[in-house]
Enzyme design. Structure first.
Site, PDB file in Angstrom:
ATOM      1  N   ASP A  18       0.844  -1.200   0.000  1.00 40.95           N
ATOM      2  CA  ASP A  18       0.000   0.000   0.000  1.00 40.95           C
ATOM      3  C   ASP A  18       0.879   1.249   0.000  1.00 40.95           C
ATOM      4  O   ASP A  18       0.704   2.160  -0.808  1.00 40.95           O
ATOM      5  CB  ASP A  18      -0.925  -0.008   1.231  1.00 40.95           C
TER       6      ASP A  18
ATOM      7  N   ARG B 189       6.051 -10.643  -5.171  1.00 40.87           N
ATOM      8  CA  ARG B 189       4.747 -10.924  -4.542  1.00 40.87           C
ATOM      9  C   ARG B 189       3.864  -9.682  -4.623  1.00 40.87           C
ATOM     10  O   ARG B 189       4.284  -8.625  -5.105  1.00 40.87           O
ATOM     11  CB  ARG B 189       4.975 -11.337  -3.087  1.00 40.87           C
ATOM     12  N   GLY B 190       2.637  -9.799  -4.129  1.00 39.25           N
ATOM     13  CA  GLY B 190       1.769  -8.628  -3.959  1.00 39.25           C
ATOM     14  C   GLY B 190       1.524  -7.882  -5.257  1.00 39.25           C
ATOM     15  O   GLY B 190       1.127  -8.465  -6.264  1.00 39.25           O
ATOM     16  N   GLU B 191       1.809  -6.596  -5.260  1.00 38.00           N
ATOM     17  CA  GLU B 191       1.487  -5.764  -6.419  1.00 38.00           C
ATOM     18  C   GLU B 191       2.703  -4.992  -6.951  1.00 38.00           C
ATOM     19  O   GLU B 191       3.061  -5.099  -8.120  1.00 38.00           O
ATOM     20  CB  GLU B 191       0.363  -4.783  -6.049  1.00 38.00           C
ATOM     21  N   ASP B 192       3.338  -4.212  -6.098  1.00 34.59           N
ATOM     22  CA  ASP B 192       4.354  -3.304  -6.633  1.00 34.59           C
ATOM     23  C   ASP B 192       5.627  -4.042  -7.068  1.00 34.59           C
ATOM     24  O   ASP B 192       6.181  -3.764  -8.126  1.00 34.59           O
ATOM     25  CB  ASP B 192       4.690  -2.219  -5.603  1.00 34.59           C
TER      26      ASP B 192
ATOM     27  N   TYR C  79       5.919 -14.319   0.577  1.00 34.31           N
ATOM     28  CA  TYR C  79       5.256 -14.351   1.883  1.00 34.31           C
ATOM     29  C   TYR C  79       5.820 -15.515   2.707  1.00 34.31           C
ATOM     30  O   TYR C  79       6.416 -16.462   2.160  1.00 34.31           O
ATOM     31  CB  TYR C  79       3.741 -14.475   1.705  1.00 34.31           C
TER      32      TYR C  79
ATOM     33  N   GLN D  54      13.419   1.603  -1.610  1.00 36.94           N
ATOM     34  CA  GLN D  54      12.656   1.215  -2.797  1.00 36.94           C
ATOM     35  C   GLN D  54      13.475   1.319  -4.093  1.00 36.94           C
ATOM     36  O   GLN D  54      13.425   0.433  -4.953  1.00 36.94           O
ATOM     37  CB  GLN D  54      11.396   2.079  -2.891  1.00 36.94           C
TER      38      GLN D  54
HETATM   39  O1  TRH Z   1       4.576  -6.144   0.646  1.00 32.98           O
HETATM   40  P1  TRH Z   1       3.581  -6.692  -0.304  1.00 32.98           P
HETATM   41  O2  TRH Z   1       3.136  -8.045  -0.058  1.00 32.98           O
HETATM   42  O3  TRH Z   1       2.395  -5.709  -0.354  1.00 32.98           O
HETATM   43  C1  TRH Z   1       1.066  -5.956  -0.549  1.00 32.98           C
HETATM   44  C2  TRH Z   1       0.339  -6.122   0.672  1.00 32.98           C
HETATM   45  O4  TRH Z   1       0.108  -7.471   0.851  1.00 32.98           O
HETATM   46  C3  TRH Z   1      -0.877  -5.317   0.623  1.00 32.98           C
HETATM   47  O5  TRH Z   1      -1.725  -5.522   1.704  1.00 32.98           O
HETATM   48  C4  TRH Z   1      -1.601  -5.576  -0.639  1.00 32.98           C
HETATM   49  O6  TRH Z   1      -2.502  -4.589  -0.645  1.00 32.98           O
HETATM   50  C5  TRH Z   1      -0.689  -5.403  -1.816  1.00 32.98           C
HETATM   51  O7  TRH Z   1       0.472  -6.185  -1.685  1.00 32.98           O
HETATM   52  C6  TRH Z   1      -1.323  -5.806  -3.114  1.00 32.98           C
HETATM   53  O8  TRH Z   1       4.172  -6.674  -1.798  1.00 32.98           O
HETATM   54  P2  TRH Z   1       4.365  -5.499  -2.852  1.00 32.98           P
HETATM   55  O9  TRH Z   1       3.065  -4.987  -3.334  1.00 32.98           O
HETATM   56  O10 TRH Z   1       5.286  -6.002  -3.840  1.00 32.98           O
HETATM   57  O11 TRH Z   1       5.059  -4.320  -2.064  1.00 32.98           O
HETATM   58  C7  TRH Z   1       6.375  -4.401  -1.619  1.00 32.98           C
HETATM   59  C8  TRH Z   1       7.000  -3.026  -1.678  1.00 32.98           C
HETATM   60  O12 TRH Z   1       8.224  -3.026  -0.961  1.00 32.98           O
HETATM   61  C9  TRH Z   1       7.339  -2.604  -3.090  1.00 32.98           C
HETATM   62  O13 TRH Z   1       7.138  -1.204  -3.233  1.00 32.98           O
HETATM   63  C10 TRH Z   1       8.815  -2.928  -3.212  1.00 32.98           C
HETATM   64  C11 TRH Z   1       9.268  -2.620  -1.824  1.00 32.98           C
HETATM   65  N1  TRH Z   1      10.497  -3.259  -1.360  1.00 32.98           N
HETATM   66  C12 TRH Z   1      11.577  -2.464  -1.052  1.00 32.98           C
HETATM   67  O14 TRH Z   1      11.509  -1.229  -1.187  1.00 32.98           O
HETATM   68  N2  TRH Z   1      12.697  -3.053  -0.562  1.00 32.98           N
HETATM   69  C13 TRH Z   1      12.820  -4.389  -0.400  1.00 32.98           C
HETATM   70  O15 TRH Z   1      13.879  -4.864   0.049  1.00 32.98           O
HETATM   71  C14 TRH Z   1      11.701  -5.196  -0.764  1.00 32.98           C
HETATM   72  C15 TRH Z   1      11.808  -6.684  -0.616  1.00 32.98           C
HETATM   73  C16 TRH Z   1      10.552  -4.607  -1.225  1.00 32.98           C
END
Ligand code: TRH
Length: 382
Positions: free
Chosen positions: A23, A276-279, A199, A260
Site C-alpha cells: 500500500d 509478490r503482492g502488487e508493486d 510471503y 525502494q
Molecule cells: O509487501 P507486499 O506483499 O504488499 C502488498 C500487501 O500485501 C498489501 O496488503 C496488498 O494490498 C498489496 O500487496 C497488493 O508486496 P508489494 O506490493 O510487492 O510491495 C512491496 C513493496 O516493498 C514494493 O514497493 C517494493 C518494496 N520493497 C523495497 O523497497 N525493498 C525491499 O527490500 C523489498 C523486498 C521490497
C-alpha cells in the site's frame, strides 16, 4: 513531461497500510511520479510512517508533517484538513477518507475530484469497471473508480519516465558493484542469480533444496526478514540475519530490506526474480527478466483467479508457457511439485528471458498510470 497548467492545485493521496509494504509502496511511487513528472503539488496522508520509512529511509517517522522529495508527507491520524486549493483526492485501495475531510468536500462549491484507486488485476472485468462513476450514497460528490491494468482499457501501470534508461544503464559492471556494495563478493560468470521476495508461507525449503541440486551455481538474494525463519531452519543456523550460507550449488545471500530505489537494482542484478503482492510484481516486469509471482492470498481464492488471468496474458506467445505455469502453480500451492518444476524452469531460462524483455517493451508502449490518471482528471475537470 511538462507541468499540467490546467491542474496546478493540490493532489491529496490517502493511504492506510493494511499489512506489508505494497500500500505504502504504490502510494509513494504514485506521489513521486505525479510531482516529479507532472509538476503537481502532492500531499500523501499515510497512517504508518514507519513502513514508509523502510521504503525511503530519509523520512522522519515521528514528524506529523514533512517535505520529502518535494512531497508533503503527513501522518494520518484522525481529522485531516481539506486544503483550500484541493483539486483531486485519491483514496488508495478503499482506505476511506476522514469524516471531516468528506464533510469539508461536501461544503465546497467546487469539491475536489474523488478517485478510488483500486488494486491491480489482469482479469478481463477490470476493462469494464475502470473509470466508472461511483456516486457517493448521500453527498453530491463526484467519485470515480480508477483501475491499473495491462490493457488499453485500464489505467496502465506505474512507470517512471526514466525507468527504462536507468535499467539499460545498469550493466555488468554495475551488477558486480551492487553485490560489493551489499558486502558480498562478485558473482561467478556461470552462476544464476535469483532474488527472492515472498510471503512467509511460500515453499522456500522445497525451492532451496531443488536449487542446491543444480549442476551450476545458484546465488539467491533474500531482502528483508520475512523469510528468515524458513532460511534458518533450512540451513540449520541459529541466528544472524546477514551474510551468506551454502548448500550444494546454492549460495544464499541475506540482504537487509532495501530502500525502494535500491530494490529495483536488485531486480536488475538478477536473472530470475521471485516477487509478490502488487508493486514488486510490476517492478519485476519492468526489469524485463523472468519472474515468479506469489499473489497476496485472499480468503475467497480471488488470488488464484488473478494469477491465472495474468498467466493467460503473459503466457500468450511464450513457447515454454506450460513450464512457467507449472512452476507458478507449485510455488502457489503444490510444494511437492517444486523439485521437478524448478529444473524445468531453469532450463527454459533463455526463452523466458527473451519473452520477459519483449513483454516489458510492449507494456512500455502504453502511457504509464500516473500519466493516464492526469489525463483522466483533465477529462473530468473542465
Ligand atoms: O509487501 P507486499 O506483499 O504488499 C502488498 C500487501 O500485501 C498489501 O496488503 C496488498 O494490498 C498489496 O500487496 C497488493 O508486496 P508489494 O506490493 O510487492 O510491495 C512491496 C513493496 O516493498 C514494493 O514497493 C517494493 C518494496 N520493497 C523495497 O523497497 N525493498 C525491499 O527490500 C523489498 C523486498 C521490497
Amino acid at each position: 513531461m511538462a507541468a499540467i497548467h490546467s491542474i496546478p492545485k493540490t493532489w491529496d493521496i490517502f493511504c492506510k497500510v493494511v499489512d506489508n509494504f505494497g500500500d505504502a509502496g504504490v502510494c509513494w511511487r504514485l506521489a513521486r511520479i505525479l510531482h516529479r513528472e507532472h509538476g503537481l503539488p502532492v500531499r500523501l496522508c499515510i497512517d504508518d510512517l514507519a513502513t514508509l520509512r523502510l521504503l525511503h529511509p530519509a523520512l522522519d517517522a515521528n514528524a506529523a508533517q514533512q517535505q520529502l522529495d518535494g512531497i508533503t508527507v503527513c501522518r494520518w491520524q484522525d481529522a485531516v484538513p481539506l486544503p483550500a486549493d484541493a483539486a483531486v483526492v485519491i483514496e488508495a485501495f478503499g482506505c476511506g477518507l476522514p469524516d471531516n475531510y468528506i464533510a469539508a468536500m461536501a461544503a465546497n462549491t467546487r469539491p475536489p475530484l474523488w478517485i478510488v484507486l483500486e488494486y491491480l488485476s489482469a482479469e478481463s472485468w477490470v476493462d469494464e469497471h475502470h473509470g466508472l462513476s461511483s456516486p457517493h450514497p448521500r453527498l453530491p460528490l463526484p467519485r470515480y473508480f480508477f483501475f491499473p491494468g495491462f490493457t488499453s482499457a485500464t489505467g496502465g501501470l506505474l512507470r517512471e519516465a526514466d525507468l527504462q534508461s536507468r535499467r539499460a544503464a545498469f550493466d555488468a559492471v554495475a551488477r558486480q558493484a551492487f553485490w560489493r556494495d551489499m558486502g558480498f563478493s562478485d558473482v561467478a560468470a556461470d552462476a544464476l542469480t535469483v532474488s527472492l521476495f515472498a510471503y512467509g508461507d511460500a515453499p522456500v525449503a522445497e525451492l532451496l533444496a531443488a536449487m542446491a541440486q543444480d549442476a551450476k551455481p545458484v546465488v539467491v538474494a533474500v531482502p528483508g526478514g520475512t523469510l528468515l525463519p524458513a532460511l534458518r531452519s533450512f540451513f540449520g543456523v541459529a541466528a544472524g540475519d546477514k551474510g551468506s550460507w551454502h548448500r550444494g550449488a546454492l549460495e544464499l545471500r541475506a540482504l537487509p530490506f532495501l530502500p525502494q530505489a535500491r530494490y529495483d537494482e536488485l531486480l536488475w542484478a538478477c536473472d530470475f526474480n521471485f516477487v509478490r503482492g502488487e508493486d514488486s510484481f510490476v517492478r519485476a516486469q519492468w526489469a524485463g527478466r523472468p519472474l515468479v509471482w506469489q499473489p497476496y492470498r485472499q480468503e475467497d481464492g480471488a488470488h488464484q483467479r488473478k494469477l491465472q488471468a495474468f498467466l493467460d496474458r503473459y503466457g500468450a506467445g511464450l513457447a515454454p508457457a506450460a513450464v512457467l505455469e507449472e512452476f507458478w502453480r507449485c510455488w502457489n500451492g503444490d510444494p511437492a511439485g517444486i523439485g521437478a518444476a524448478w529444473p524445468a524452469l531453469r532450463a527454459a531460462r533463455r526463452d523466458l528471458a527473451l519473452h520477459a524483455g519483449r513483454w516489458a517493451l510492449d507494456l512500455a508502449n502504453s502511457a504509464d498510470m500516473a500519466q493516464q490518471l492526469v489525463e483522466f482528471v483533465r477529462g473530468k475537470v473542465k
